[in-house]
Design a protein around this motif. Structure first.
Motif, PDB file in Angstrom:
ATOM      1  N   TYR A   1       0.340  -5.538   7.580  1.00  0.00           N
ATOM      2  CA  TYR A   1      -0.341  -6.324   8.432  1.00  0.00           C
ATOM      3  C   TYR A   1      -1.916  -5.925   8.149  1.00  0.00           C
ATOM      4  CZ  TYR A   1       3.922  -5.871  11.246  1.00  0.00           C
ATOM      5  OH  TYR A   1       5.197  -6.053  11.630  1.00  0.00           O
ATOM      6  N   ALA A   2      -2.799  -6.986   8.748  1.00  0.00           N
ATOM      7  CA  ALA A   2      -4.038  -6.750   8.827  1.00  0.00           C
ATOM      8  C   ALA A   2      -4.773  -6.637   9.868  1.00  0.00           C
ATOM      9  CB  ALA A   2      -4.741  -8.336   8.284  1.00  0.00           C
ATOM     10  N   ASP A   3      -5.777  -5.637  10.084  1.00  0.00           N
ATOM     11  CA  ASP A   3      -6.350  -5.385  11.019  1.00  0.00           C
ATOM     12  C   ASP A   3      -5.893  -4.704  12.252  1.00  0.00           C
ATOM     13  OD1 ASP A   3      -8.789  -6.463  10.232  1.00  0.00           O
ATOM     14  OD2 ASP A   3      -8.210  -8.629  10.740  1.00  0.00           O
TER      15      ASP A   3
ATOM     16  N   LYS B   1      -3.475   0.632  -3.496  1.00  0.00           N
ATOM     17  CA  LYS B   1      -2.922  -0.485  -3.479  1.00  0.00           C
ATOM     18  C   LYS B   1      -2.065  -0.534  -4.698  1.00  0.00           C
ATOM     19  CE  LYS B   1      -4.243  -4.214  -1.824  1.00  0.00           C
ATOM     20  NZ  LYS B   1      -3.487  -3.948  -0.666  1.00  0.00           N
TER      21      LYS B   1
ATOM     22  N   ASN C   1      -8.686  -2.586   5.775  1.00  0.00           N
ATOM     23  CA  ASN C   1      -8.043  -3.353   6.791  1.00  0.00           C
ATOM     24  C   ASN C   1      -6.715  -3.639   6.804  1.00  0.00           C
ATOM     25  OD1 ASN C   1      -8.122  -5.273   5.144  1.00  0.00           O
ATOM     26  ND2 ASN C   1      -8.913  -6.954   6.410  1.00  0.00           N
ATOM     27  N   GLU C   2      -5.934  -3.171   5.870  1.00  0.00           N
ATOM     28  CA  GLU C   2      -4.537  -3.294   5.744  1.00  0.00           C
ATOM     29  C   GLU C   2      -3.739  -2.255   6.192  1.00  0.00           C
ATOM     30  OE1 GLU C   2      -3.735  -6.618   1.879  1.00  0.00           O
ATOM     31  OE2 GLU C   2      -3.059  -4.514   1.865  1.00  0.00           O
TER      32      GLU C   2
ATOM     33  N   THR D   1       0.416  -0.927   5.512  1.00  0.00           N
ATOM     34  CA  THR D   1       1.781  -1.103   5.273  1.00  0.00           C
ATOM     35  C   THR D   1       2.766  -0.370   6.310  1.00  0.00           C
ATOM     36  OG1 THR D   1       1.429  -1.606   2.962  1.00  0.00           O
ATOM     37  CG2 THR D   1       3.544  -0.649   3.538  1.00  0.00           C
TER      38      THR D   1
ATOM     39  N   ASN E   1      -3.070  -7.334  -6.795  1.00  0.00           N
ATOM     40  CA  ASN E   1      -4.280  -7.250  -6.390  1.00  0.00           C
ATOM     41  C   ASN E   1      -5.361  -6.543  -7.506  1.00  0.00           C
ATOM     42  OD1 ASN E   1      -6.905  -5.834  -4.958  1.00  0.00           O
ATOM     43  ND2 ASN E   1      -6.185  -7.215  -3.607  1.00  0.00           N
TER      44      ASN E   1
ATOM     45  N   ALA F   1      -2.609  -7.020  15.693  1.00  0.00           N
ATOM     46  CA  ALA F   1      -2.828  -7.211  14.109  1.00  0.00           C
ATOM     47  C   ALA F   1      -2.187  -8.582  13.659  1.00  0.00           C
ATOM     48  CB  ALA F   1      -1.933  -6.169  13.430  1.00  0.00           C
ATOM     49  N   THR F   2      -2.406  -8.828  12.543  1.00  0.00           N
ATOM     50  CA  THR F   2      -2.192 -10.145  11.918  1.00  0.00           C
ATOM     51  C   THR F   2      -1.012  -9.719  10.854  1.00  0.00           C
ATOM     52  OG1 THR F   2      -4.211 -11.154  12.101  1.00  0.00           O
ATOM     53  CG2 THR F   2      -2.610 -12.299  10.478  1.00  0.00           C
TER      54      THR F   2
ATOM     55  N   VAL G   1       0.884 -10.163   7.599  1.00  0.00           N
ATOM     56  CA  VAL G   1       0.898 -10.777   6.209  1.00  0.00           C
ATOM     57  C   VAL G   1       2.082 -11.030   5.545  1.00  0.00           C
ATOM     58  CG1 VAL G   1      -0.439 -10.264   4.093  1.00  0.00           C
ATOM     59  CG2 VAL G   1      -1.319  -9.430   6.180  1.00  0.00           C
TER      60      VAL G   1
ATOM     61  N   ASP H   1       0.759  -1.102   0.208  1.00  0.00           N
ATOM     62  CA  ASP H   1      -0.033   0.042  -0.046  1.00  0.00           C
ATOM     63  C   ASP H   1       0.718   1.193  -0.069  1.00  0.00           C
ATOM     64  OD1 ASP H   1      -2.321  -1.715   0.442  1.00  0.00           O
ATOM     65  OD2 ASP H   1      -1.786  -1.881   2.591  1.00  0.00           O
TER      66      ASP H   1
END
Length: 213
Positions: A141-143, A86, A172-173, A175, A90, A208-209, A211, A29
Protein backbone atom coordinates in the motif's frame (compact mmCIF):
# COMPACT_ATOMS: atom_id res chain seq x y z
CA UNK A 1 27.49 -11.12 -2.06
CA UNK A 2 29.75 -14.08 -2.87
CA UNK A 3 30.86 -12.38 -6.08
CA UNK A 4 31.67 -9.18 -4.17
CA UNK A 5 33.79 -11.03 -1.60
CA UNK A 6 35.66 -12.97 -4.29
CA UNK A 7 36.34 -9.82 -6.32
CA UNK A 8 37.62 -8.04 -3.20
CA UNK A 9 40.03 -10.96 -2.76
CA UNK A 10 41.40 -10.34 -6.24
CA UNK A 11 39.56 -13.12 -8.06
CA UNK A 12 38.16 -12.79 -11.57
CA UNK A 13 34.43 -13.44 -11.20
CA UNK A 14 31.67 -14.21 -13.68
CA UNK A 15 28.05 -14.57 -12.52
CA UNK A 16 25.66 -16.49 -14.76
CA UNK A 17 22.07 -15.40 -14.07
CA UNK A 18 19.19 -17.28 -15.65
CA UNK A 19 16.80 -14.32 -15.40
CA UNK A 20 17.01 -11.17 -17.51
CA UNK A 21 17.68 -8.87 -14.54
CA UNK A 22 18.28 -8.87 -10.80
CA UNK A 23 15.46 -8.69 -8.27
CA UNK A 24 12.98 -10.94 -10.06
CA UNK A 25 12.15 -13.33 -7.20
CA UNK A 26 10.60 -11.04 -4.57
CA UNK A 27 9.33 -7.48 -4.94
CA UNK A 28 8.22 -5.94 -1.65
CA UNK A 29 9.48 -4.38 1.58
CA UNK A 30 11.19 -6.64 4.10
CA UNK A 31 13.11 -6.24 7.35
CA UNK A 32 16.58 -7.15 8.58
CA UNK A 33 16.49 -8.16 12.25
CA UNK A 34 18.93 -6.08 14.26
CA UNK A 35 18.11 -6.99 17.87
CA UNK A 36 19.68 -10.43 18.19
CA UNK A 37 23.33 -9.32 18.45
CA UNK A 38 25.40 -6.81 20.40
CA UNK A 39 26.49 -5.24 17.12
CA UNK A 40 24.66 -3.43 14.33
CA UNK A 41 23.91 -5.65 11.34
CA UNK A 42 24.60 -2.99 8.70
CA UNK A 43 27.90 -2.08 10.34
CA UNK A 44 28.78 -5.78 10.46
CA UNK A 45 28.09 -6.16 6.73
CA UNK A 46 30.00 -2.97 5.95
CA UNK A 47 33.00 -4.07 8.04
CA UNK A 48 33.00 -7.27 6.00
CA UNK A 49 32.88 -5.51 2.64
CA UNK A 50 29.14 -5.60 1.89
CA UNK A 51 27.67 -2.11 1.61
CA UNK A 52 23.92 -1.85 2.28
CA UNK A 53 22.28 1.57 2.14
CA UNK A 54 18.70 2.81 1.66
CA UNK A 55 17.74 0.98 4.85
CA UNK A 56 15.15 2.59 7.13
CA UNK A 57 15.72 2.11 10.88
CA UNK A 58 12.78 0.68 12.86
CA UNK A 59 12.81 1.38 16.60
CA UNK A 60 9.57 -0.25 17.76
CA UNK A 61 7.51 -3.37 17.17
CA UNK A 62 3.93 -3.72 18.38
CA UNK A 63 2.80 -7.33 18.79
CA UNK A 64 -0.91 -8.17 18.80
CA UNK A 65 -2.41 -11.28 20.35
CA UNK A 66 -5.59 -12.96 18.97
CA UNK A 67 -7.60 -10.97 21.55
CA UNK A 68 -6.45 -7.74 19.90
CA UNK A 69 -4.32 -6.62 22.81
CA UNK A 70 -1.04 -5.03 21.77
CA UNK A 71 2.37 -4.92 23.42
CA UNK A 72 5.04 -2.53 22.17
CA UNK A 73 8.76 -3.28 22.44
CA UNK A 74 11.13 -0.32 22.14
CA UNK A 75 14.78 -0.30 21.11
CA UNK A 76 17.47 0.10 23.73
CA UNK A 77 20.26 2.69 23.59
CA UNK A 78 18.95 4.05 20.29
CA UNK A 79 19.87 0.92 18.35
CA UNK A 80 17.24 0.02 15.72
CA UNK A 81 15.35 -3.24 16.25
CA UNK A 82 15.08 -3.72 12.48
CA UNK A 83 16.07 -2.10 9.21
CA UNK A 84 13.40 -2.11 6.51
CA UNK A 85 14.72 -2.53 2.97
CA UNK A 86 13.27 -2.75 -0.49
CA UNK A 87 13.53 -6.00 -2.41
CA UNK A 88 13.10 -6.58 -6.12
CA UNK A 89 13.25 -4.47 -9.26
CA UNK A 90 13.46 -1.03 -7.63
CA UNK A 91 16.78 0.73 -8.19
CA UNK A 92 17.46 1.02 -4.43
CA UNK A 93 16.51 -2.58 -3.64
CA UNK A 94 18.89 -4.85 -1.75
CA UNK A 95 19.47 -6.86 -4.93
CA UNK A 96 20.33 -3.79 -7.01
CA UNK A 97 22.67 -2.46 -4.34
CA UNK A 98 24.65 -5.71 -4.36
CA UNK A 99 24.52 -5.81 -8.16
CA UNK A 100 25.97 -2.29 -8.47
CA UNK A 101 28.69 -3.00 -5.91
CA UNK A 102 29.68 -6.13 -7.81
CA UNK A 103 29.87 -4.18 -11.10
CA UNK A 104 32.07 -1.51 -9.46
CA UNK A 105 34.49 -4.29 -8.48
CA UNK A 106 34.70 -5.57 -12.05
CA UNK A 107 32.41 -8.59 -11.70
CA UNK A 108 31.01 -9.74 -15.04
CA UNK A 109 27.30 -10.62 -14.90
CA UNK A 110 25.75 -12.54 -17.78
CA UNK A 111 21.94 -12.50 -17.85
CA UNK A 112 19.63 -15.00 -19.57
CA UNK A 113 22.39 -17.57 -19.29
CA UNK A 114 22.35 -21.30 -18.83
CA UNK A 115 25.41 -23.25 -17.73
CA UNK A 116 26.40 -26.86 -17.20
CA UNK A 117 26.46 -27.23 -13.42
CA UNK A 118 28.83 -30.19 -13.81
CA UNK A 119 31.48 -27.96 -15.38
CA UNK A 120 34.77 -27.59 -13.53
CA UNK A 121 34.55 -23.84 -14.31
CA UNK A 122 31.54 -23.42 -11.99
CA UNK A 123 32.53 -22.97 -8.34
CA UNK A 124 29.32 -21.77 -6.63
CA UNK A 125 25.78 -22.83 -7.55
CA UNK A 126 22.73 -21.07 -6.11
CA UNK A 127 19.43 -22.64 -7.14
CA UNK A 128 17.08 -21.53 -4.35
CA UNK A 129 15.01 -23.84 -2.21
CA UNK A 130 14.86 -27.49 -3.22
CA UNK A 131 11.36 -27.78 -1.76
CA UNK A 132 8.86 -25.38 -0.23
CA UNK A 133 8.00 -25.68 3.45
CA UNK A 134 6.64 -22.16 3.95
CA UNK A 135 4.67 -19.71 1.86
CA UNK A 136 3.57 -16.11 2.08
CA UNK A 137 0.98 -13.78 0.60
CA UNK A 138 0.48 -10.08 1.03
CA UNK A 139 -0.13 -6.60 -0.36
CA UNK A 140 1.69 -3.31 -0.79
CA UNK A 141 0.00 0.00 0.00
CA UNK A 142 1.01 3.62 -0.49
CA UNK A 143 0.44 6.40 2.06
CA UNK A 144 -0.81 4.14 4.83
CA UNK A 145 -1.58 5.46 8.31
CA UNK A 146 1.33 3.92 10.20
CA UNK A 147 4.24 5.17 12.29
CA UNK A 148 7.33 4.90 10.08
CA UNK A 149 9.40 3.77 13.08
CA UNK A 150 7.14 0.83 13.97
CA UNK A 151 6.56 -2.70 12.67
CA UNK A 152 3.21 -4.36 13.45
CA UNK A 153 3.09 -8.09 14.19
CA UNK A 154 -0.03 -10.25 14.51
CA UNK A 155 -0.40 -13.78 15.86
CA UNK A 156 -3.87 -15.15 15.07
CA UNK A 157 -4.66 -18.66 13.82
CA UNK A 158 -8.01 -17.47 12.47
CA UNK A 159 -6.17 -15.60 9.73
CA UNK A 160 -2.76 -17.27 9.58
CA UNK A 161 -2.56 -20.73 11.17
CA UNK A 162 0.95 -21.85 12.10
CA UNK A 163 2.30 -18.47 11.10
CA UNK A 164 2.05 -14.73 11.56
CA UNK A 165 1.17 -11.50 9.79
CA UNK A 166 3.44 -8.45 9.70
CA UNK A 167 3.26 -4.86 8.49
CA UNK A 168 6.58 -3.25 7.51
CA UNK A 169 6.83 0.44 6.50
CA UNK A 170 9.39 1.76 4.03
CA UNK A 171 9.02 5.45 3.30
CA UNK A 172 5.50 6.04 2.00
CA UNK A 173 5.07 2.32 1.28
CA UNK A 174 3.74 -0.39 3.54
CA UNK A 175 3.98 -4.16 3.01
CA UNK A 176 1.46 -6.32 4.87
CA UNK A 177 2.04 -10.05 4.50
CA UNK A 178 1.10 -13.37 6.04
CA UNK A 179 3.61 -16.21 6.18
CA UNK A 180 2.90 -19.72 7.38
CA UNK A 181 4.19 -23.28 7.56
CA UNK A 182 0.63 -24.54 6.90
CA UNK A 183 1.15 -25.14 3.19
CA UNK A 184 -2.41 -26.30 2.54
CA UNK A 185 -4.26 -23.39 4.16
CA UNK A 186 -6.14 -20.89 1.92
CA UNK A 187 -3.86 -18.04 2.88
CA UNK A 188 -4.94 -15.51 0.19
CA UNK A 189 -8.60 -15.73 1.28
CA UNK A 190 -7.68 -15.60 4.97
CA UNK A 191 -5.40 -12.64 4.34
CA UNK A 192 -8.16 -10.65 2.63
CA UNK A 193 -10.47 -11.48 5.54
CA UNK A 194 -7.84 -10.19 7.95
CA UNK A 195 -7.48 -6.92 6.01
CA UNK A 196 -11.24 -6.39 6.09
CA UNK A 197 -11.86 -7.44 9.70
CA UNK A 198 -8.85 -6.54 11.87
CA UNK A 199 -9.56 -3.11 13.42
CA UNK A 200 -5.89 -2.08 13.64
CA UNK A 201 -5.20 -2.84 9.99
CA UNK A 202 -8.50 -1.34 8.85
CA UNK A 203 -7.36 1.93 10.40
CA UNK A 204 -3.89 1.62 8.87
CA UNK A 205 -5.05 1.04 5.28
CA UNK A 206 -8.34 2.94 5.44
CA UNK A 207 -7.06 5.93 3.48
CA UNK A 208 -4.16 4.17 1.77
CA UNK A 209 -3.80 3.36 -1.92
CA UNK A 210 -3.54 -0.33 -2.84
CA UNK A 211 -0.51 -0.91 -5.07
CA UNK A 212 -0.37 -4.66 -5.71
CA UNK A 213 -0.52 -8.13 -4.18
Amino acid sequence: AAAIKLAQAGKEVVVFERHDSVGTVVDDDQAIRNYEHDYDQLEYFRDNGIKIGHAKPIYRITKYSPSGRGMTVHSENGKPLFYSVKRGSNGVSLEHQLYNQALELGVEIVFNSSVDFRSDDIDIISIGGVYNNVWAYGSIYADANIDQDTILFFMDNRYCPKGYIYAIPYGNELTIAATTFEIGCPIPALFEKFINENPVIKNVVGGATFVKH
